[in-house]
Design an enzyme around this catalytic site. Structure first.
Site, PDB file in Angstrom:
ATOM      1  N   LYS A   1      43.973 -74.445  -8.063  1.00 38.14           N
ATOM      2  CA  LYS A   1      42.722 -75.113  -7.273  1.00 38.14           C
ATOM      3  C   LYS A   1      42.502 -76.442  -7.589  1.00 38.14           C
ATOM      4  O   LYS A   1      42.020 -76.855  -8.605  1.00 38.14           O
ATOM      5  CB  LYS A   1      41.518 -74.238  -7.324  1.00 38.14           C
ATOM      6  CG  LYS A   1      40.486 -74.245  -6.390  1.00 38.14           C
ATOM      7  CD  LYS A   1      39.937 -75.447  -6.236  1.00 38.14           C
ATOM      8  CE  LYS A   1      38.725 -75.959  -7.033  1.00 38.14           C
ATOM      9  NZ  LYS A   1      38.406 -77.186  -6.577  1.00 38.14           N
TER      10      LYS A   1
ATOM     11  N   GLY B   1      38.069 -80.448 -16.621  1.00 34.20           N
ATOM     12  CA  GLY B   1      37.142 -80.896 -15.911  1.00 34.20           C
ATOM     13  C   GLY B   1      35.990 -81.219 -16.748  1.00 34.20           C
ATOM     14  O   GLY B   1      36.021 -81.284 -18.029  1.00 34.20           O
ATOM     15  N   SER B   2      34.713 -81.196 -16.204  1.00 33.01           N
ATOM     16  CA  SER B   2      33.382 -81.617 -16.944  1.00 33.01           C
ATOM     17  C   SER B   2      32.941 -80.594 -17.843  1.00 33.01           C
ATOM     18  O   SER B   2      33.264 -79.272 -17.549  1.00 33.01           O
ATOM     19  CB  SER B   2      32.440 -82.360 -16.038  1.00 33.01           C
ATOM     20  OG  SER B   2      32.072 -81.110 -15.048  1.00 33.01           O
ATOM     21  N   THR B   3      32.064 -81.001 -18.697  1.00 30.47           N
ATOM     22  CA  THR B   3      31.527 -79.934 -19.492  1.00 30.47           C
ATOM     23  C   THR B   3      30.824 -79.013 -18.892  1.00 30.47           C
ATOM     24  O   THR B   3      30.341 -77.839 -19.188  1.00 30.47           O
ATOM     25  CB  THR B   3      30.898 -80.959 -20.897  1.00 30.47           C
ATOM     26  OG1 THR B   3      32.080 -81.341 -21.720  1.00 30.47           O
ATOM     27  CG2 THR B   3      30.246 -79.831 -21.700  1.00 30.47           C
TER      28      THR B   3
ATOM     29  N   GLU C   1      39.259 -77.513 -20.928  1.00 24.53           N
ATOM     30  CA  GLU C   1      39.560 -78.968 -21.404  1.00 24.53           C
ATOM     31  C   GLU C   1      38.428 -79.744 -20.680  1.00 24.53           C
ATOM     32  O   GLU C   1      38.720 -79.843 -19.582  1.00 24.53           O
ATOM     33  CB  GLU C   1      41.057 -79.347 -20.800  1.00 24.53           C
ATOM     34  CG  GLU C   1      42.132 -78.614 -21.535  1.00 24.53           C
ATOM     35  CD  GLU C   1      42.547 -79.107 -22.778  1.00 24.53           C
ATOM     36  OE1 GLU C   1      41.850 -79.959 -23.282  1.00 24.53           O
ATOM     37  OE2 GLU C   1      43.501 -78.235 -23.699  1.00 24.53           O
TER      38      GLU C   1
ATOM     39  N   CYS D   1      39.776 -88.793 -19.660  1.00 21.01           N
ATOM     40  CA  CYS D   1      38.958 -87.829 -20.559  1.00 21.01           C
ATOM     41  C   CYS D   1      39.073 -88.256 -22.086  1.00 21.01           C
ATOM     42  O   CYS D   1      38.004 -88.452 -22.656  1.00 21.01           O
ATOM     43  CB  CYS D   1      39.480 -86.507 -20.581  1.00 21.01           C
ATOM     44  SG  CYS D   1      41.234 -86.199 -21.075  1.00 21.01           S
TER      45      CYS D   1
ATOM     46  N   GLU E   1      29.245 -89.396 -20.692  1.00 20.45           N
ATOM     47  CA  GLU E   1      30.571 -89.616 -20.596  1.00 20.45           C
ATOM     48  C   GLU E   1      30.281 -90.196 -19.111  1.00 20.45           C
ATOM     49  O   GLU E   1      29.903 -89.574 -17.984  1.00 20.45           O
ATOM     50  CB  GLU E   1      31.362 -88.299 -20.050  1.00 20.45           C
ATOM     51  CG  GLU E   1      32.847 -88.598 -19.792  1.00 20.45           C
ATOM     52  CD  GLU E   1      33.684 -87.372 -19.658  1.00 20.45           C
ATOM     53  OE1 GLU E   1      33.182 -86.608 -18.925  1.00 20.45           O
ATOM     54  OE2 GLU E   1      34.806 -87.519 -20.077  1.00 20.45           O
TER      55      GLU E   1
HETATM   56  P1  NAD Z   1      34.411 -81.339 -12.273  1.00 17.47           P
HETATM   57  O1  NAD Z   1      34.032 -80.709 -13.213  1.00 17.47           O
HETATM   58  O2  NAD Z   1      33.409 -81.827 -11.278  1.00 17.47           O
HETATM   59  O3  NAD Z   1      35.454 -80.566 -11.238  1.00 17.47           O
HETATM   60  C1  NAD Z   1      36.715 -80.146 -11.998  1.00 17.47           C
HETATM   61  C2  NAD Z   1      37.054 -79.070 -11.193  1.00 17.47           C
HETATM   62  O4  NAD Z   1      35.955 -78.065 -11.263  1.00 17.47           O
HETATM   63  C3  NAD Z   1      37.345 -79.505  -9.572  1.00 17.47           C
HETATM   64  O5  NAD Z   1      38.380 -78.855  -9.121  1.00 17.47           O
HETATM   65  C4  NAD Z   1      35.972 -78.778  -8.902  1.00 17.47           C
HETATM   66  O6  NAD Z   1      36.070 -78.325  -7.508  1.00 17.47           O
HETATM   67  C5  NAD Z   1      35.756 -77.636  -9.773  1.00 17.47           C
HETATM   68  N1  NAD Z   1      34.420 -77.141  -9.844  1.00 17.47           N
HETATM   69  C6  NAD Z   1      33.302 -77.620  -9.790  1.00 17.47           C
HETATM   70  N2  NAD Z   1      32.355 -76.794  -9.745  1.00 17.47           N
HETATM   71  C7  NAD Z   1      32.872 -75.612  -9.923  1.00 17.47           C
HETATM   72  C8  NAD Z   1      32.254 -74.156 -10.077  1.00 17.47           C
HETATM   73  N3  NAD Z   1      31.041 -73.986  -9.963  1.00 17.47           N
HETATM   74  N4  NAD Z   1      33.265 -73.617 -10.194  1.00 17.47           N
HETATM   75  C9  NAD Z   1      34.544 -73.435 -10.162  1.00 17.47           C
HETATM   76  N5  NAD Z   1      34.970 -74.624 -10.034  1.00 17.47           N
HETATM   77  C10 NAD Z   1      34.460 -75.672 -10.008  1.00 17.47           C
HETATM   78  O7  NAD Z   1      35.326 -82.615 -12.946  1.00 17.47           O
HETATM   79  P2  NAD Z   1      35.826 -84.058 -12.221  1.00 17.47           P
HETATM   80  O8  NAD Z   1      34.923 -84.813 -11.767  1.00 17.47           O
HETATM   81  O9  NAD Z   1      36.954 -83.419 -11.382  1.00 17.47           O
HETATM   82  O10 NAD Z   1      36.718 -84.475 -13.432  1.00 17.47           O
HETATM   83  C11 NAD Z   1      36.242 -85.295 -14.274  1.00 17.47           C
HETATM   84  C12 NAD Z   1      36.057 -84.564 -15.671  1.00 17.47           C
HETATM   85  O11 NAD Z   1      37.063 -84.028 -16.026  1.00 17.47           O
HETATM   86  C13 NAD Z   1      35.489 -85.530 -16.779  1.00 17.47           C
HETATM   87  O12 NAD Z   1      34.407 -84.692 -17.578  1.00 17.47           O
HETATM   88  C14 NAD Z   1      36.603 -85.484 -17.715  1.00 17.47           C
HETATM   89  O13 NAD Z   1      36.132 -85.816 -19.020  1.00 17.47           O
HETATM   90  C15 NAD Z   1      37.372 -83.980 -17.425  1.00 17.47           C
HETATM   91  N6  NAD Z   1      38.588 -84.013 -17.955  1.00 17.47           N
HETATM   92  C16 NAD Z   1      38.913 -83.622 -19.334  1.00 17.47           C
HETATM   93  C17 NAD Z   1      40.411 -83.717 -19.605  1.00 17.47           C
HETATM   94  C18 NAD Z   1      40.760 -83.062 -20.727  1.00 17.47           C
HETATM   95  O14 NAD Z   1      41.992 -82.590 -20.967  1.00 17.47           O
HETATM   96  N7  NAD Z   1      39.948 -82.597 -21.931  1.00 17.47           N
HETATM   97  C19 NAD Z   1      41.370 -84.150 -18.961  1.00 17.47           C
HETATM   98  C20 NAD Z   1      40.902 -84.822 -17.727  1.00 17.47           C
HETATM   99  C21 NAD Z   1      39.656 -84.898 -17.345  1.00 17.47           C
END
Ligand code: NAD
Length: 496
Positions: free
Chosen positions: A190, A243-245, A266, A301, A400
């Site tokens: 996804k 994605g985000s925390t 992650e 990240c 962040e």
């Molecule tokens: P996000 O958490 O908003 O979204 C990430 C993914 O989760 C997207 O595909 C989104 O559609 C999905 N998502 C959102 N809400 C959801 C829900 N309720 N249920 C299931 N899926 C859902 O993050 P973003 O804005 O896409 O990316 C930025 C974040 O990613 C930052 O916090 C960054 O630090 C983190 N990140 C972490 C790493 C790592 O390896 N630790 C690497 C890259 C990015």
């Protein structure tokens, strides 16, 4: 090979953009027929109508992924055979490097030179590395009494779903699908709704490489619809997330509410980069600090977003830093000279600009950048910003930002530096600059972070694990440790 912006524009004219989901080896519209518009942050151009999949599509994808898994068409292939097919997949990705780089840049805004030199080759490399590893990993025999044989074997987990972000769309996905596929799982990807195009494109390449239909599926769409449906699904065995925390925490709840699927996270970061007065090369430290906040528009990240500088070198270091940041200037993302591209979308740009205002309001001094720029392009660009005089209690040091906004914090002692470095809910990465070997080791040991860089920032390849302490997540991507996420351990006791 395209060398100029107009070469890339020409290349774009010949592209056919696919926006449909990929299920069971075929492109398909969402069952609801819904789509969403994908536009480019580079200059606002329309790219594609993309399938907005939801629970019904998730159910369909899980059914075919499960059938493919149970049939053994992939899971029971000899590891050497999966290796051969995955290496072909990696080769096909490289064969399509221009097209994939162009899609990645137009979709999420990063400079075309980075997409071409980093994102596409790193994706192919992740696949190749995991493929090469899979026929070299042996199972174990337990040290049992003589009348027993104890076999410790790894089995693929089954159906793996991955939910990934938009900052490195291909790379983040490959860190998950490469080990998961190599281990024999079926996979449902996804991508972020902000950057779905390369995921959709490589699904066809996976099939062309010989990955059987149903084994690699792509569901574009939103988090609260298809993402949530996958996370709550009773027949998904593993959920791998970057994605985000905030979303990571929600996924743990979804797992508990459904089938206790393994959830690997992650998540976010607010990484400290600590420059001691005895750093071996302050110029190199300044250049690395600038790159650590400006590379990929700060949408990284592990961005070194908190720069801790020892007070005795502060006045010498800040001008070096400001100077180093001049190499990081926003430009049209399709121009091969550009080092800083567009921010992913208007919402993210607003958020970055809001944090810059909060920094000023809370008394930090903006000493470089911080303005929106290149509005005439129709794109979303911001100048990388440096705040001096930041305390670790300020919002810009705690949250962040996920944009090019650097907070400079001054410290006096090693103990104070370590206390500030660790004073964060996150623990993804950290940098330390010193020529004192003992200090480098003891400080690294004291840092609560998954990756530590000494006298550099952002080193790493597939050979070492990557992931976070604390609220930066759990589990590790890359290296042989990544296979732990996509396999179950079985102990078989045979009475002799
Ligand atoms: P996000 O958490 O908003 O979204 C990430 C993914 O989760 C997207 O595909 C989104 O559609 C999905 N998502 C959102 N809400 C959801 C829900 N309720 N249920 C299931 N899926 C859902 O993050 P973003 O804005 O896409 O990316 C930025 C974040 O990613 C930052 O916090 C960054 O630090 C983190 N990140 C972490 C790493 C790592 O390896 N630790 C690497 C890259 C990015």
């Amino acid at each position: 090979m395209a060398n100029t912006r107009s070469d890339w524009e020409q290349r774009f004219q010949s592209l056919t953009l696919e926006g449909r989901a990929f299920i069971d080896g075929q492109y398909r519209s969402a069952l609801s027929g819904d789509t969403f518009e994908c536009t480019s942050p580079v200059d606002g151009r329309f790219l594609a109508n993309v399938a907005s999949t939801d629970e019904a599509d998730a159910n369909a994808a899980v059914i075919v992924a499960r059938q493919a898994f149970e049939s053994g068409v992939w899971a029971k292939l000899a590891p050497a055979e999966r290796k051969r097919i995955l290496i072909r997949f990696a080769d096909l990705i490289l064969d399509h490097q221009d097209e994939l780089a162009l899609l990645e840049t137009l979709d999420m805004g990063k400079p075309i030179s980075d997409s071409l030199a980093i994102d596409v080759p790193a994706t192919a490399n992740a696949i190749r590395w995991s493929a090469e590893a899979i026929d070299k990993i042996y199972d174990e025999v337990a040290p049992t009494p003589a009348d027993q044989l104890g076999l410790i074997t790894r089995e693929p987990s089954g159906v793996v779903a991955a939910i990934v972000p938009w900052n490195f769309p291909l790379i983040m996905a490959s860190w998950k699908f490469a080990p998961a596929l190599a281990a024999g799982n079926s996979f449902i990807l996804k991508p972020s709704e902000k950057s779905p195009l390369t995921a959709i494109r490589i699904a066809q390449l996976a099939l062309d490489a010989g990955i059987p239909k149903g084994v690699f599926n792509v569901l574009p769409g939103f988090g609260h619809t298809v993402g949530k449906a996958l996370a709550l699904h009773q027949d998904v065995d593993v959920l791998a997330f970057t994605g985000s925390t905030a979303v990571a925490k929600q996924l743990l709840i979804y797992s508990g509410q459904s089938n206790m699927k393994r959830v690997w996270l992650e998540a976010g970061g607010k990484s400290p980069n600590v420059v001691f007065a005895d750093a071996p090369d302050l110029h190199a430290a300044a250049q690395a600090a600038a790159s650590a906040i400006a590379f990929n528009q700060g949408e990284v990240c592990t961005a070194g977003s908190r720069l801790l500088v020892e007070r005795s070198i502060r006045d010498q270091f800040i001008p070096l830093l400001v100077d180093a940041l001049k190499a990081w200037k926003p430009g049209h993302a399709l121009d091969p000279q550009t080092t800083v591209g567009a921010v992913v979308d208007a919402r993210q740009l607003e958020s970055v600009l809001r944090y810059i205002e909060i920094g000023k309001e809370q008394g930090a001094r903006l000493i470089a950048g911080g303005n929106r720029t290149l509005e005439e392009t129709g794109g979303l660009y911001v100048e990388p910003a440096i705040f001096d005089g930041v305390t670790n209690a300020m919002t810009i040091a705690r949250e962040e930002i996920f944009g090019p906004v650097l907070s400079v914090i001054t410290f006096d002692t090693v103990e104070e530096a370590l206390q500030i470095a660790n004073d964060s809910i996150f623990g993804l990465a950290a940098g330390v600059w010193t020529s004192d070997l003992s200090k480098a080791h003891t400080f690294s040991r004291g840092l609560r972070a998954g990756s530590v860089w000494v006298n550099q920032y952002d080193g790493g390849d597939m050979t070492a694990p990557f992931g976070g302490f604390k609220q930066s997540g759990n589990g590790r991507d890359k290296s042989l440790h990544a296979f732990d996420k996509y396999t179950e351990l079985k102990a078989t006791w045979i009475k002799l």
